[in-house]
Design an enzyme around this catalytic site. Structure first.
Site, PDB file in Angstrom:
ATOM      1  CG  ASP A  10       7.457  -2.662  -7.608  1.00 28.95           C
ATOM      2  OD1 ASP A  10       7.196  -3.880  -7.741  1.00 28.95           O
ATOM      3  OD2 ASP A  10       7.283  -2.054  -6.531  1.00 28.95           O
ATOM      4  CB  CYS A  67       3.930  -3.387  -6.945  1.00 23.61           C
ATOM      5  SG  CYS A  67       2.434  -3.125  -5.978  1.00 23.61           S
ATOM      6  CB  THR A  69       0.699  -5.619  -1.883  1.00 25.02           C
ATOM      7  OG1 THR A  69       0.803  -4.232  -2.253  1.00 25.02           O
ATOM      8  CG2 THR A  69       1.569  -5.916  -0.669  1.00 25.02           C
ATOM      9  CG  HIS A 100     -20.213  -6.675 -10.876  1.00 25.88           C
ATOM     10  ND1 HIS A 100     -20.760  -6.810  -9.620  1.00 25.88           N
ATOM     11  CD2 HIS A 100     -20.892  -7.543 -11.666  1.00 25.88           C
ATOM     12  CE1 HIS A 100     -21.725  -7.720  -9.650  1.00 25.88           C
ATOM     13  NE2 HIS A 100     -21.822  -8.186 -10.876  1.00 25.88           N
ATOM     14  CG  HIS A 135     -22.593  -3.933 -13.249  1.00 25.75           C
ATOM     15  ND1 HIS A 135     -22.515  -3.851 -11.874  1.00 25.75           N
ATOM     16  CD2 HIS A 135     -23.321  -5.045 -13.523  1.00 25.75           C
ATOM     17  CE1 HIS A 135     -23.152  -4.887 -11.346  1.00 25.75           C
ATOM     18  NE2 HIS A 135     -23.664  -5.615 -12.333  1.00 25.75           N
TER      19      HIS A 135
HETATM   20  C1  RB5 Z   1       8.309  -2.265  -2.745  1.00 25.09           C
HETATM   21  O1  RB5 Z   1       9.107  -2.687  -1.675  1.00 25.09           O
HETATM   22  C2  RB5 Z   1       6.839  -2.366  -2.361  1.00 25.09           C
HETATM   23  O2  RB5 Z   1       6.505  -1.387  -1.455  1.00 25.09           O
HETATM   24  C3  RB5 Z   1       5.970  -2.288  -3.603  1.00 25.09           C
HETATM   25  O3  RB5 Z   1       6.308  -3.324  -4.464  1.00 25.09           O
HETATM   26  C4  RB5 Z   1       4.466  -2.424  -3.408  1.00 25.09           C
HETATM   27  O4  RB5 Z   1       4.157  -3.558  -2.660  1.00 25.09           O
HETATM   28  C5  RB5 Z   1       3.747  -1.226  -2.956  1.00 25.09           C
HETATM   29  O5  RB5 Z   1       2.517  -1.229  -2.814  1.00 25.09           O
END
Ligand code: RB5
Length: 144
Positions: A10, A67, A69, A100, A135
């Site tokens: 994203d 994304c 995180t 694993h 596993h």
């Molecule tokens: C987008 O702002 C953010 O929420 C997305 O990239 C991600 O971190 C969601 O888990």
């Protein structure tokens, strides 16, 4: 034999995805497929997770999703039966994701992980092998 890798992100993971592609596409052992997003304009990560997860399953290959995180995009990817998407944040988790969990999608955070570190994690994941045995029994239960 080349390893095919499907990438997607994203907006939160866009720069990281671009950085990964720049380096990974120079590796002749890898074939890279970029499924977007193609700018830093806001998009919804579940949509990208769906595109990459479906292609990974259809072509029996591996993927990388980014994304902000790595969390949201991994949650959605894991809704697809057969996908084992792992958020990794150091070399140990990248190694275990293969040994694993036999993760077929690696998830990374563009707001948590530098491109340099992410490349280390990707290379660690690629160079390790699934250990099978107990596993294998456990990952079979993931889709049971
Ligand atoms: C987008 O702002 C953010 O929420 C997305 O990239 C991600 O971190 C969601 O888990």
């Amino acid at each position: 034999m080349t390893i095919q890798i499907i990438l997607g992100s994203d907006h939160g993971g866009y720069e990281l995805k671009e950085g990964l592609i720049e380096t990974l596409s120079q590796n002749k052992a890898l074939s890279i497929d970029d499924m977007g997003t193609f700018s830093s304009e806001s998009v919804d990560y579940p949509d990208i997770a769906d595109i990459v997860a479906q292609k990974v399953l259809a072509e029996n290959v591996i993927g990388i999703l980014c994304c902000g995180t790595g969390i949201g995009i991994s949650i959605r990817a894991n809704r697809h039966k057969g996908i084992r998407a792992a958020v990794v944040f150091n070399k140990f988790t990248a190694e275990m994701a293969k040994k694993h969990n036999n993760a077929n999608i690696l998830c990374l955070g563009g707001r948590t992980t530098s491109t340099e570190h992410a490349l280390e994690y990707v290379n660690t994941w690629l160079k390790n092998d699934f250990e099978g045995d107990r596993h294998l029994r456990r990952i079979k239960k993931l889709d049971a």
